[in-house]
Design a protein around this motif. Structure first.
Motif, mmCIF file in Angstrom:
data_model
loop_
_atom_site.group_PDB
_atom_site.id
_atom_site.type_symbol
_atom_site.label_atom_id
_atom_site.label_comp_id
_atom_site.label_asym_id
_atom_site.label_seq_id
_atom_site.Cartn_x
_atom_site.Cartn_y
_atom_site.Cartn_z
ATOM 1 N N ARG A 18 7.173 0.269 3.894
ATOM 2 C CA ARG A 18 6.260 1.395 3.769
ATOM 3 C C ARG A 18 6.588 2.116 2.472
ATOM 4 N N HIS A 66 5.048 11.898 -9.782
ATOM 5 C CA HIS A 66 5.397 11.763 -8.372
ATOM 6 C C HIS A 66 6.450 10.670 -8.197
ATOM 7 N N LYS A 102 5.028 8.846 -0.918
ATOM 8 C CA LYS A 102 4.908 9.532 -2.210
ATOM 9 C C LYS A 102 5.281 10.998 -2.045
ATOM 10 N N ASN A 124 0.821 -1.192 0.000
ATOM 11 C CA ASN A 124 0.000 0.000 0.000
ATOM 12 C C ASN A 124 0.868 1.260 0.000
ATOM 13 N N ILE A 125 0.382 2.299 -0.644
ATOM 14 C CA ILE A 125 1.082 3.579 -0.697
ATOM 15 C C ILE A 125 0.398 4.542 0.263
ATOM 16 N N ASP A 126 1.177 5.209 1.105
ATOM 17 C CA ASP A 126 0.613 6.193 2.027
ATOM 18 C C ASP A 126 -0.203 7.228 1.258
ATOM 19 N N GLU A 127 -1.317 7.638 1.837
ATOM 20 C CA GLU A 127 -2.142 8.660 1.208
ATOM 21 C C GLU A 127 -1.465 10.026 1.224
ATOM 22 N N GLN A 128 -0.660 10.289 2.248
ATOM 23 C CA GLN A 128 0.017 11.579 2.380
ATOM 24 C C GLN A 128 0.922 11.834 1.177
ATOM 25 N N LEU A 129 0.759 12.998 0.558
ATOM 26 C CA LEU A 129 1.669 13.429 -0.506
ATOM 27 C C LEU A 129 2.630 14.441 0.092
#
Length: 502
Positions: A199, A185, A202, A2-7
């Motif tokens: 983890r 990104h 992005k 999974n990719i963290d939602e935080q940009l």
């Protein structure tokens, strides 16, 4: 994965002085910053320096006037912003006319005094060594000048704290194992070195500030050829019981035209170094060699009345300086300046890489790095760090602060309070909050190291093992015996387990 939602606006890879400085500069300008480091903060080059904030007197011999001027200007800025971990230091240079004539040294010191304005430091002068000199009797005269001392590893940690105060996420023990992009990104895969978990984060921009590993990161994580080459130069130091009781440092000339510093260190010791040896191999495996030990002992014994042997060494350390490969013939003449390389194209988000640099100019490097990528973020504040004290550094006079704290905590031993002032400054009050007697400080791991300080370092300075605390957050590793270290390790481990760090 999974990719963290935080940009994030910026991901900085590397927790040495350049990476921490860039994170602090960017976060203080309002950018959303994440910093990752595969080991501890300041675990490599940035905790193994000669611990000087200096212009680099010897760089003048290699005509590095621009670098020296830049460093001298920064010396004043840093002394102003971090009076707890930096302070002025006077140097004696014994004259050896067969190595460098007096006129050459006078010209060099004149330039050193005048290439940049001095506010805090006295100028140079000619000196005669009297009967109280710790030098051998045939050293009759020399020169005296000013530079600055710094607790190098605390400088890194305080920059990380500065970044964190402004919203950055700081992730020691997180290794960048892969970096890819979709044209817009960056997606950076991080491996938690404690839990072995993964983890993916992005960001809009990535900074490669991996120091000695800057080239390796390109090859292993970015799958790209490095745009620049670095030259790894090893510098080693030894620590011995202090050679003399005077406050000044010495800069010693050697037959090979190199210089070696002998510096006051942690009150009771002398720090002797450094060497300049080209290095091949993993920077994480660097160690002092017997030839370097012999070299440093020989130079010290040629100059000082007090003679030392290998048996006197209480600690030694080595670091690898990642210098720009300028094809110099010998390691000592390789430039200490830095280069910033920005890759940006229609099909690739920005990647900024740091090559070279020195600790004195880290803030200017960080300012230049963030300026270089500022255009990718629209509205961004100008650099804030020139007039921004590092955490705990919002005071002007260490002597006055020490006297104030002595009146507030009269029961605290002076040796502890003095160390607190020069490590934490105004943050000393945070460590001592709620303490009204020595008993309130909890477990005494040693007469100078108490539980309240250990707890503070675990909670606020990213300590993940006892060695982080003993050698990088403090230098109490010089003072604890083997049994005390074992006890401390057990306490730190249990504390981290309770925090679910492990």
């Amino acid at each position: 994965m999974n990719i963290d939602e935080q940009l994030w606006d910026l991901i900085v890879i590397g927790g040495g002085i350049n990476g921490a400085g860039i994170a602090a500069d960017a976060a203080s300008r309002g950018l959303k910053v994440l910093l990752c480091e595969k080991n501890d903060l300041a675990s490599a080059t940035s905790s193994n320096s000669s611990k000087l904030i200096h212009g680099g007197l010897r760089y003048l011999e290699h005509y590095e006037f621009k670098l020296v001027r830049k460093a001298l200007k920064e010396r004043e800025v840093l002394l102003e912003n971090a009076p707890h971990i930096m302070w002025p230091l006077r140097f004696y240079l014994p004259h050896r006319p067969h190595l460098r004539p007096a006129w050459m040294i006078r010209i060099g010191l004149f330039l050193y005094d005048h290439l940049s304005q001095r506010k805090r430091l006295a100028g140079s002068k000619f000196v005669h060594f009297g009967a109280d000199s710790p030098l051998k009797p045939f050293f009759k005269k020399g020169f005296e000048y000013s530079d600055g001392w710094v607790d190098d590893s605390r400088l890194v940690v305080l920059n990380a704290q500065q970044a964190h105060i402004h919203g950055a996420e700081i992730l020691p023990r997180h290794k960048c194992i892969k970096a890819r992009h979709d044209g817009q990104h960056w997606f950076v895969e991080l491996e938690n070195q404690i839990k072995q978990s993964l983890r993916c984060v992005k960001s809009k921009v990535v900074v490669n500030a991996a120091g000695p590993w800057v080239e390796d990161l390109f090859i292993e994580s970015f799958d790209k050829k490095p745009p620049r080459k670095i030259r790894l130069v090893k510098g080693s130091h030894i620590v011995v019981p202090k050679l003399h009781d005077q406050s000044q440092a010495y800069i010693l000339q050697n037959q090979d035209k190199r210089i070696v510093f002998v510096l006051p260190f942690e009150d009771d010791f002398s720090l002797i170094g450094t060497t300049d040896v080209d290095y091949q191999g993993d920077p994480g495996d660097v160690e002092i060699e017997q030839s370097e030990i012999d070299y440093l002992i020989k130079i010290s014994n040629e100059h000082f009345i007090h003679q030392i042997s290998e048996q006197d060494i209480v600690h030694c350390f080595s670091g690898v300086r990642p210098l720009m490969d300028d094809e110099s013939d010998d390691a000592q003449s390789v430039t200490r300046d830095y280069t910033l390389h920005l890759e940006d194209s229609v099909n690739m988000p920005p990647l900024l890489s740091v090559f070279g640099g020195k600790i004195t100019t880290y803030r200017k490097l960080a300012e230049a790095a963030v300026d270089k990528i500022a255009g990718f973020f629209g509205q961004i504040k100008p650099c804030q760090t020139r007039a921004l004290p590092l955490p705990g550094g919002n005071f002007s006079d260490p002597k006055t602060l020490l006297e104030t704290l002595q009146s507030e905590y009269p029961w605290l031993p002076a040796v502890i309070l003095k160390r607190y002032v020069r490590s934490y400054g105004q943050l000393s009050r945070q460590i001592l909050a709620g303490c009204q007697s020595i008993d309130d400080m909890g477990i005494a791991f040693n007469p100078v190291l108490y539980q309240v300080e250990v707890d503070y370092l675990i909670e606020h300075e990213w300590v993940s093992c006892a060695e982080d605390l003993l050698w990088r957050r403090t230098k109490t590793g010089l003072l604890l015996n083997a049994g005390e270290v074992v006890y401390l390790r057990g306490y730190v481990l249990q504390k981290l387990i309770n925090k679910q760090y492990y």
